[in-house]
Design an enzyme around this catalytic site. Structure first.
Site, short mmCIF file in Angstrom:
data_model
loop_
_atom_site.label_atom_id
_atom_site.label_comp_id
_atom_site.label_asym_id
_atom_site.label_seq_id
_atom_site.Cartn_x
_atom_site.Cartn_y
_atom_site.Cartn_z
N GLU A 1 36.29 10.69 17.87
CA GLU A 1 36.25 11.39 19.15
C GLU A 1 36.21 10.43 20.35
O GLU A 1 35.81 10.81 21.45
CB GLU A 1 35.04 12.34 19.16
CG GLU A 1 35.26 13.48 18.17
CD GLU A 1 33.96 14.12 17.74
OE1 GLU A 1 33.71 15.26 18.13
OE2 GLU A 1 33.20 13.49 17.00
N SER B 1 35.03 17.21 15.38
CA SER B 1 36.43 17.48 15.70
C SER B 1 37.24 17.98 14.51
O SER B 1 38.45 17.82 14.48
CB SER B 1 37.11 16.22 16.28
OG SER B 1 36.58 15.92 17.53
N TYR C 1 42.66 20.29 20.07
CA TYR C 1 43.11 19.32 21.07
C TYR C 1 44.54 19.50 21.55
O TYR C 1 45.04 18.66 22.28
CB TYR C 1 42.87 17.89 20.56
CG TYR C 1 41.39 17.65 20.38
CD1 TYR C 1 40.53 17.72 21.46
CD2 TYR C 1 40.85 17.41 19.12
CE1 TYR C 1 39.17 17.54 21.30
CE2 TYR C 1 39.49 17.24 18.95
CZ TYR C 1 38.65 17.30 20.05
OH TYR C 1 37.30 17.13 19.89
N ARG D 1 25.12 22.10 22.38
CA ARG D 1 25.97 23.30 22.26
C ARG D 1 25.82 23.78 20.83
O ARG D 1 25.97 22.99 19.89
CB ARG D 1 27.43 22.98 22.56
CG ARG D 1 28.27 24.24 22.86
CD ARG D 1 29.76 23.97 22.79
NE ARG D 1 30.15 23.75 21.41
CZ ARG D 1 30.97 22.77 21.01
NH1 ARG D 1 31.49 21.93 21.87
NH2 ARG D 1 31.26 22.65 19.73
N ASP E 1 26.84 26.46 17.85
CA ASP E 1 28.02 27.27 17.49
C ASP E 1 27.71 28.23 16.36
O ASP E 1 27.00 27.87 15.40
CB ASP E 1 29.16 26.34 17.07
CG ASP E 1 29.57 25.34 18.16
OD1 ASP E 1 29.14 25.51 19.30
OD2 ASP E 1 30.32 24.39 17.83
N GLU F 1 26.83 25.15 13.59
CA GLU F 1 26.43 23.75 13.80
C GLU F 1 25.84 23.54 15.18
O GLU F 1 26.00 24.37 16.08
CB GLU F 1 27.62 22.81 13.58
CG GLU F 1 28.76 23.06 14.53
CD GLU F 1 29.67 21.86 14.68
OE1 GLU F 1 29.29 20.74 14.30
OE2 GLU F 1 30.77 22.02 15.23
N ASN G 1 25.68 20.69 18.22
CA ASN G 1 26.29 19.47 18.78
C ASN G 1 25.38 18.93 19.86
O ASN G 1 25.23 19.56 20.92
CB ASN G 1 27.65 19.82 19.40
CG ASN G 1 28.63 20.32 18.36
OD1 ASN G 1 29.20 19.54 17.60
ND2 ASN G 1 28.81 21.64 18.29
N GLY H 1 31.52 18.15 23.94
CA GLY H 1 32.59 17.75 24.86
C GLY H 1 32.16 18.06 26.28
O GLY H 1 31.57 19.12 26.54
N1 LIG Z 1 31.76 28.35 6.59
C1 LIG Z 1 32.81 28.57 7.38
N2 LIG Z 1 33.38 29.81 7.46
C2 LIG Z 1 34.44 30.03 8.28
N3 LIG Z 1 35.02 29.08 9.04
C3 LIG Z 1 34.51 27.85 8.99
C4 LIG Z 1 33.37 27.53 8.18
N4 LIG Z 1 33.07 26.23 8.36
C5 LIG Z 1 33.97 25.76 9.24
N5 LIG Z 1 34.85 26.70 9.61
C6 LIG Z 1 35.97 26.49 10.55
O1 LIG Z 1 36.17 25.10 10.72
C7 LIG Z 1 35.89 24.71 12.08
C8 LIG Z 1 35.25 23.33 12.11
O2 LIG Z 1 34.04 23.34 11.37
P1 LIG Z 1 32.72 22.69 11.96
O3 LIG Z 1 31.67 22.81 10.92
O4 LIG Z 1 32.43 23.30 13.27
O5 LIG Z 1 33.13 21.18 12.10
P2 LIG Z 1 33.14 20.15 13.33
O6 LIG Z 1 31.77 19.56 13.38
O7 LIG Z 1 34.17 19.14 12.98
O8 LIG Z 1 33.45 20.96 14.58
C9 LIG Z 1 35.03 25.83 12.62
O9 LIG Z 1 35.09 25.91 14.02
C10 LIG Z 1 35.65 27.05 11.92
O10 LIG Z 1 36.89 27.40 12.54
MG LIG Z 2 32.57 22.66 15.24
#
Ligand SMILES: Nc1ncnc2c1ncn2[C@@H]1O[C@H](COP(=O)(O)OP(=O)(O)O)[C@@H](O)[C@H]1O
Ligand SMILES: [Mg+2]
Length: 337
Positions: A11, A172, A243, A282, A284, A298, A300, A304
């Site tokens: 990132e 990301s 992105y 943030r 999510d 998660e 953060n 960003g």
């Molecule tokens: N358990 C899940 N169920 C549904 N979608 C998921 C799940 N885990 C991740 N995703 C999808 O993958 C994306 C990235 O996962 P995330 O855990 O937020 O990783 P990062 O830390 O890289 O943002 C999420 O925004 C969502 O679109």
């Molecule tokens: Mg994420």
């Protein structure tokens, strides 16, 4: 103030964009800001190289020669530091440890909050202890996977498909795969383990959940912003969708019932406190509208931060402008706790 940006993670470029926004927005009469770019090789660049990189000159790369760099521990004499860094070696407690040792006040979470929020498994373990709803998951370590690859298959089958395979410490969407059938597991694990020794398998939240995000601001008496939503056509919010201009749209406030929005904000504040976050985060969520299920995805601790990023936009909707937000973060960094 020292503004640290760039960094060694995937990132890097996102961080530079955020730093340019912060530099433009800070009231010059109130803050004297020195930017410092950390390049992708981990070198802390001197003034001339920092200015070149932030000025949009040739992207720095690990191989490029730099005219001067300093040792991280030489960073002394700033009243406050803004580590505007994302991902490993920036948002994970490492830089926060260095800054703590140096005695400088800094924006955002300390060592504990940063480290616990960076690792997706550790986050889940902490949040489970305070009753925050999350999808089912399994932790795999590289050694365990290499020793017993069949066990991973059984764990995945138990979670069901689709499932998500992720490096525990990334961002990301780097290294994340959506696995829809058992025969896709091996390549997903190979990719994730090429990036981390800890990998998380997660049950998919519904078919395609709604993705909600909320901002938290403060130290030990934090407040939550309105809830925002991201919409996109892709199967999940992958790197390209994140992105590439125009592939995702932000909706603030998210169209939700008052009850759901309030629950998101309450869970976000509960998570923030449990993880010992400070300054900002943030947080999510996945919302499966058909069933009403809400899962925290998660946290953060350094989201960003360009003027058009979700976190500042959420606070703008609450009446706090971008420069007021940055000013508030600097005040929080210096607050007695
Ligand atoms: N358990 C899940 N169920 C549904 N979608 C998921 C799940 N885990 C991740 N995703 C999808 O993958 C994306 C990235 O996962 P995330 O855990 O937020 O990783 P990062 O830390 O890289 O943002 C999420 O925004 C969502 O679109
Ligand atoms: Mg994420």
């Amino acid at each position: 103030m020292l503004l640290l940006c760039g960094g060694q993670s995937g990132e890097h470029a996102v961080s530079l964009m955020s730093a340019r926004s912060v530099l433009t927005a800070l009231p010059a009469e109130r803050f004297e800001v020195t930017p410092l770019v950390i390049d992708q090789a981990g070198r802390w660049l001197g003034d001339a190289d920092t200015a070149r990189v932030l000025g949009g000159g040739p992207m720095d790369s690990a191989g490029e020669t730099v005219s001067s760099s300093i040792q991280p521990h030489q960073v002394v004499g700033y009243d406050v530091v803004f580590p505007l860094l994302h991902g490993p070696h920036g948002e994970d407690g490492t830089v926060q440890g260095l800054l703590t040792l140096s005695g400088a006040a800094f924006v955002g979470s300390g060592v504990l909050g940063s480290a616990a929020s960076m690792d997706k498994v550790m986050t889940k373990q902490v949040l489970a202890s305070v009753g925050v709803p999350q999808v089912n998951y399994r932790l795999l370590t590289r050694r365990a996977w290499q020793g017993q690859p069949d066990a991973a298959q059984a764990q995945a089958d138990a979670l069901g498909y689709p499932l998500f395979v992720k490096p525990a410490n990334m961002g990301s969407s780097v290294g994340i795969s959506r696995v829809t059938a058992p025969d896709e597991l091996h390549s997903a694990l190979t990719l994730a383990f090429s990036l981390d020794r800890r990998v998380i398998l997660e049950a998919g939240a519904g078919g395609k959940p709604r993705e909600l995000e909320v901002g938290v601001l403060g130290n030990d008496s934090p407040i939550a912003s309105p809830v925002g939503e991201l919409r996109f056509d892709a199967l999940f919010y992958d790197y390209e969708t994140k992105y590439t201009e125009g592939l995702a749209t932000m909706h603030i406030p998210a169209p939700l019932s008052a009850g759901v929005a309030e629950r998101v904000r309450e869970l976000a504040l509960r998570a923030y406190a449990a993880l010992d976050c400070a300054g900002l985060a943030r947080i999510d969520f996945f919302y499966v509208e058909e069933t009403g299920e809400l899962y925290l995805n998660e946290v953060n601790t350094m989201p960003g931060f360009t003027a058009t990023s979700m976190y500042p936009k959420l606070w703008e909707a609450a009446g706090l402008s971008y420069s007021e937000l940055v000013t508030r973060l600097i005040e929080l960094a210096q607050e007695e706790r």
